[in-house]
Design a protein around this motif. Structure first.
Motif, PDB file in Angstrom:
ATOM      1  N   LYS A   1       0.837  -1.198   0.000  1.00 55.52           N
ATOM      2  CA  LYS A   1       0.000   0.000   0.000  1.00 55.52           C
ATOM      3  C   LYS A   1       0.876   1.254   0.000  1.00 55.52           C
ATOM      4  N   ASP A   2       0.368   2.314  -0.600  1.00 59.09           N
ATOM      5  CA  ASP A   2       1.012   3.630  -0.642  1.00 59.09           C
ATOM      6  C   ASP A   2       2.285   3.654  -1.484  1.00 59.09           C
ATOM      7  N   ARG A   3       2.564   2.549  -2.203  1.00 58.37           N
ATOM      8  CA  ARG A   3       3.809   2.458  -2.956  1.00 58.37           C
ATOM      9  C   ARG A   3       3.581   1.958  -4.388  1.00 58.37           C
ATOM     10  N   PHE A   4       4.447   2.417  -5.276  1.00 57.84           N
ATOM     11  CA  PHE A   4       4.650   1.786  -6.576  1.00 57.84           C
ATOM     12  C   PHE A   4       5.885   0.904  -6.388  1.00 57.84           C
ATOM     13  N   THR A   5       5.675  -0.404  -6.291  1.00 58.71           N
ATOM     14  CA  THR A   5       6.745  -1.345  -5.951  1.00 58.71           C
ATOM     15  C   THR A   5       7.123  -2.149  -7.182  1.00 58.71           C
ATOM     16  N   TYR A   6       8.419  -2.287  -7.451  1.00 62.90           N
ATOM     17  CA  TYR A   6       8.820  -3.063  -8.618  1.00 62.90           C
ATOM     18  C   TYR A   6      10.094  -3.856  -8.357  1.00 62.90           C
ATOM     19  N   HIS A   7      10.255  -4.896  -9.172  1.00 64.15           N
ATOM     20  CA  HIS A   7      11.433  -5.764  -9.132  1.00 64.15           C
ATOM     21  C   HIS A   7      11.887  -5.992 -10.565  1.00 64.15           C
ATOM     22  N   MET A   8      13.208  -5.907 -10.823  1.00 67.88           N
ATOM     23  CA  MET A   8      13.729  -6.074 -12.165  1.00 67.88           C
ATOM     24  C   MET A   8      14.969  -6.951 -12.165  1.00 67.88           C
ATOM     25  N   THR A   9      15.022  -7.853 -13.127  1.00 69.26           N
ATOM     26  CA  THR A   9      16.233  -8.554 -13.508  1.00 69.26           C
ATOM     27  C   THR A   9      16.205  -8.631 -15.026  1.00 69.26           C
ATOM     28  N   PRO A  10      17.320  -8.859 -15.690  1.00 71.70           N
ATOM     29  CA  PRO A  10      17.306  -8.894 -17.158  1.00 71.70           C
ATOM     30  C   PRO A  10      16.276  -9.884 -17.709  1.00 71.70           C
TER      31      PRO A  10
ATOM     32  N   ARG B   1       9.366   5.364 -29.026  1.00 74.61           N
ATOM     33  CA  ARG B   1      10.819   5.195 -28.900  1.00 74.61           C
ATOM     34  C   ARG B   1      11.224   5.128 -27.433  1.00 74.61           C
ATOM     35  N   ARG B   2      10.575   5.944 -26.606  1.00 71.50           N
ATOM     36  CA  ARG B   2      10.879   5.906 -25.175  1.00 71.50           C
ATOM     37  C   ARG B   2      10.504   4.545 -24.587  1.00 71.50           C
ATOM     38  N   GLY B   3       9.393   3.997 -25.009  1.00 70.79           N
ATOM     39  CA  GLY B   3       8.990   2.682 -24.539  1.00 70.79           C
ATOM     40  C   GLY B   3       9.954   1.590 -24.962  1.00 70.79           C
ATOM     41  N   HIS B   4      10.470   1.695 -26.186  1.00 74.22           N
ATOM     42  CA  HIS B   4      11.450   0.710 -26.654  1.00 74.22           C
ATOM     43  C   HIS B   4      12.725   0.780 -25.815  1.00 74.22           C
ATOM     44  N   ARG B   5      13.129   2.005 -25.470  1.00 73.14           N
ATOM     45  CA  ARG B   5      14.338   2.163 -24.647  1.00 73.14           C
ATOM     46  C   ARG B   5      14.124   1.578 -23.254  1.00 73.14           C
ATOM     47  N   LEU B   6      12.949   1.809 -22.684  1.00 70.71           N
ATOM     48  CA  LEU B   6      12.665   1.282 -21.352  1.00 70.71           C
ATOM     49  C   LEU B   6      12.642  -0.247 -21.364  1.00 70.71           C
ATOM     50  N   ALA B   7      12.054  -0.819 -22.404  1.00 71.94           N
ATOM     51  CA  ALA B   7      12.033  -2.278 -22.510  1.00 71.94           C
ATOM     52  C   ALA B   7      13.445  -2.829 -22.665  1.00 71.94           C
ATOM     53  N   ALA B   8      14.238  -2.188 -23.527  1.00 72.76           N
ATOM     54  CA  ALA B   8      15.602  -2.661 -23.754  1.00 72.76           C
ATOM     55  C   ALA B   8      16.441  -2.574 -22.502  1.00 72.76           C
ATOM     56  N   ALA B   9      16.224  -1.519 -21.704  1.00 76.42           N
ATOM     57  CA  ALA B   9      16.993  -1.350 -20.463  1.00 76.42           C
ATOM     58  C   ALA B   9      16.711  -2.475 -19.472  1.00 76.42           C
ATOM     59  N   SER B  10      15.535  -3.094 -19.581  1.00 77.64           N
ATOM     60  CA  SER B  10      15.178  -4.224 -18.723  1.00 77.64           C
ATOM     61  C   SER B  10      15.451  -5.570 -19.376  1.00 77.64           C
ATOM     62  N   GLY B  11      16.012  -5.540 -20.585  1.00 78.50           N
ATOM     63  CA  GLY B  11      16.297  -6.790 -21.285  1.00 78.50           C
ATOM     64  C   GLY B  11      15.053  -7.465 -21.800  1.00 78.50           C
ATOM     65  N   LEU B  12      13.981  -6.695 -22.044  1.00 81.64           N
ATOM     66  CA  LEU B  12      12.719  -7.266 -22.508  1.00 81.64           C
ATOM     67  C   LEU B  12      12.603  -7.179 -24.017  1.00 81.64           C
ATOM     68  N   GLY B  13      12.156  -8.271 -24.616  1.00 80.22           N
ATOM     69  CA  GLY B  13      11.954  -8.307 -26.063  1.00 80.22           C
ATOM     70  C   GLY B  13      13.254  -8.537 -26.800  1.00 80.22           C
ATOM     71  N   GLY B  14      13.434  -7.767 -27.856  1.00 82.23           N
ATOM     72  CA  GLY B  14      14.643  -7.886 -28.650  1.00 82.23           C
ATOM     73  C   GLY B  14      14.647  -9.140 -29.463  1.00 82.23           C
ATOM     74  N   GLY B  15      15.668  -9.947 -29.316  1.00 82.19           N
ATOM     75  CA  GLY B  15      15.841 -11.106 -30.187  1.00 82.19           C
ATOM     76  C   GLY B  15      15.198 -12.373 -29.694  1.00 82.19           C
ATOM     77  N   VAL B  16      14.297 -12.273 -28.708  1.00 82.11           N
ATOM     78  CA  VAL B  16      13.665 -13.488 -28.180  1.00 82.11           C
ATOM     79  C   VAL B  16      12.791 -14.130 -29.241  1.00 82.11           C
TER      80      VAL B  16
END
Length: 382
Positions: A192-201, A367-382
């Protein structure tokens, strides 16, 4: 058409983007609007949580809704490590929900035509008239038509030839939306009261609270909304997107129809990849899912047919701009059509300026969304 209306508009797509377009054209220009929605039953959210953006706030204020009354206020942004440790900073933000917005806009539209179970099968333009035909045999004609029917837009398919415009990006979004009162207190107290996130590649999960199913924002009556992005090969989609009912979904696997083996697979993945609290949250939730798809921006103006929202191109959900860009499209379209009446020639010069402005903005956000996805290792060559 009523004698006082300057023109009549058909809106294809009765989700929040189509409702925003219909409301803007009716309330600000006096147009007569006819809204047609493909879904026959209760409308379901394609994305449960909505970040309050200026375009959304402006429309709410226009129709007399106080933003704070339909939002949950967050105080912090928190990063959760794999072992459950949390590092938080102050970051005030307002969150609402898709169904909260839908209910508000649908109620405001009131007695205007809103016809469900209307699957578009034909589109024809003849002089100053455009006609939409539907699978049940119904047809409607108007002076203008707005395609606001999402990623797999039928309007776009009718006005643009050349094949499928939708591209799978290489990752999916598993989601959950649960009443906070139904979850263990220890989970809610942390989230509650938070935007909580977890990230790994190749993986990102985020969570925050949104209003309850009836729009309530009081503690105890809200819902916990979460989304988990995970890289997924395209050849797995047929299996994942085939529901327990046997239906093969294209862009949204709804809650309640996730096949049991798929649900087990997701929960097993959560056990090995997520912090303990997020694992428990996934385990306690009714799952639903979206494959993340891109639609390259097509031409928006096609005679008397215009495209807005996801029908006119998508942005990745990391930008939190999917709803706001549709509202922005509708808002500025009103300016392009101001003073126009059905007896006059369409202002194509102003419509082309509108299209160029909105597509330029869309491309920058994409373009900003693509950069954000790439920074998290999401998408690309999968």
């Amino acid at each position: 058409m009523s004698e006082s209306a300057p023109f009549r508009t058909i809106v294809i797509g009765g989700s929040v983007g189509g409702l925003a377009g219909a409301i803007q054209l009716r309330d600000r220009l006096g147009a007569e609007v006819l809204v047609f929605e493909r879904s026959a039953g209760e409308m379901r959210a394609r994305g449960a949580g909505v970040v309050m953006q200026p375009e959304v706030e402006a429309l709410l204020q226009q129709i007399g809704i106080a933003t704070g009354s339909v939002c949950v206020a967050l105080r912090e942004r928190a990063v959760m490590a794999l072992d459950g440790r949390i590092d938080a900073i102050s970051a005030p933000q307002l969150m609402t929900a898709w169904d909260t917005l839908y209910r508000i806009l649908r109620d405001h539209l009131g007695d205007a035509c809103y016809r469900q179970g209307s699957r578009l099968v034909g589109l024809g333009q003849d002089g100053n008239t455009i006609t939409a035909s539907f699978a049940d045999g119904y047809a409607a004609s108007s002076d203008l038509l707005i395609g606001a029917d999402g990623v797999n837009s039928a309007v776009r398919g009718h006005v643009i030839s050349g094949g499928e415009a939708v591209t799978y990006t290489g990752y999916v979004a598993w989601r959950g939306l649960e009443e906070e009162s139904a979850l263990p207190r220890r989970l809610v107290d942390v989230l509650k009261d938070r935007f909580t996130y977890h990230m790994t590649p190749g993986l990102q999960m985020l969570c925050y609270l949104v209003p309850g199913a009836d729009g309530a924002t009081e503690p105890g009556l809200r819902r916990v909304n979460w989304v988990w992005y995970v890289n997924t090969p395209e050849n797995h989609l047929d299996h994942l997107m085939t529901g327990a009912s046997g239906q093969r979904y294209r862009s949204f696997l709804p809650p309640g129809d996730v096949a049991a083996p798929v649900g087990r697979l997701v929960r097993e993945l959560a056990q090995g990849a997520l912090p303990p609290l997020f694992r428990d949250l996934v385990e306690a939730s009714t799952l639903f899912m979206q494959p993340i798809q891109d639609v390259e921006p097509p031409q928006r103006v096609h005679g008397r047919a215009l495209l807005i929202g996801d029908a006119a191109g998508t942005v990745r959900p990391h930008t939190a701009a999917g709803t706001s860009k549709a509202f922005g499209d509708a808002n500025l379209l009103v300016e392009a059509l101001r003073t126009w009446t059905a007896s006059a020639r369409l202002p194509y010069d102003r419509l082309e300026q509108w299209a160029e402005l909105r597509t330029t903005d869309l491309n920058a956000t994409a373009r900003r969304g693509h950069r954000l996805a790439a920074a998290s290792g999401l998408g690309g060559g999968v």
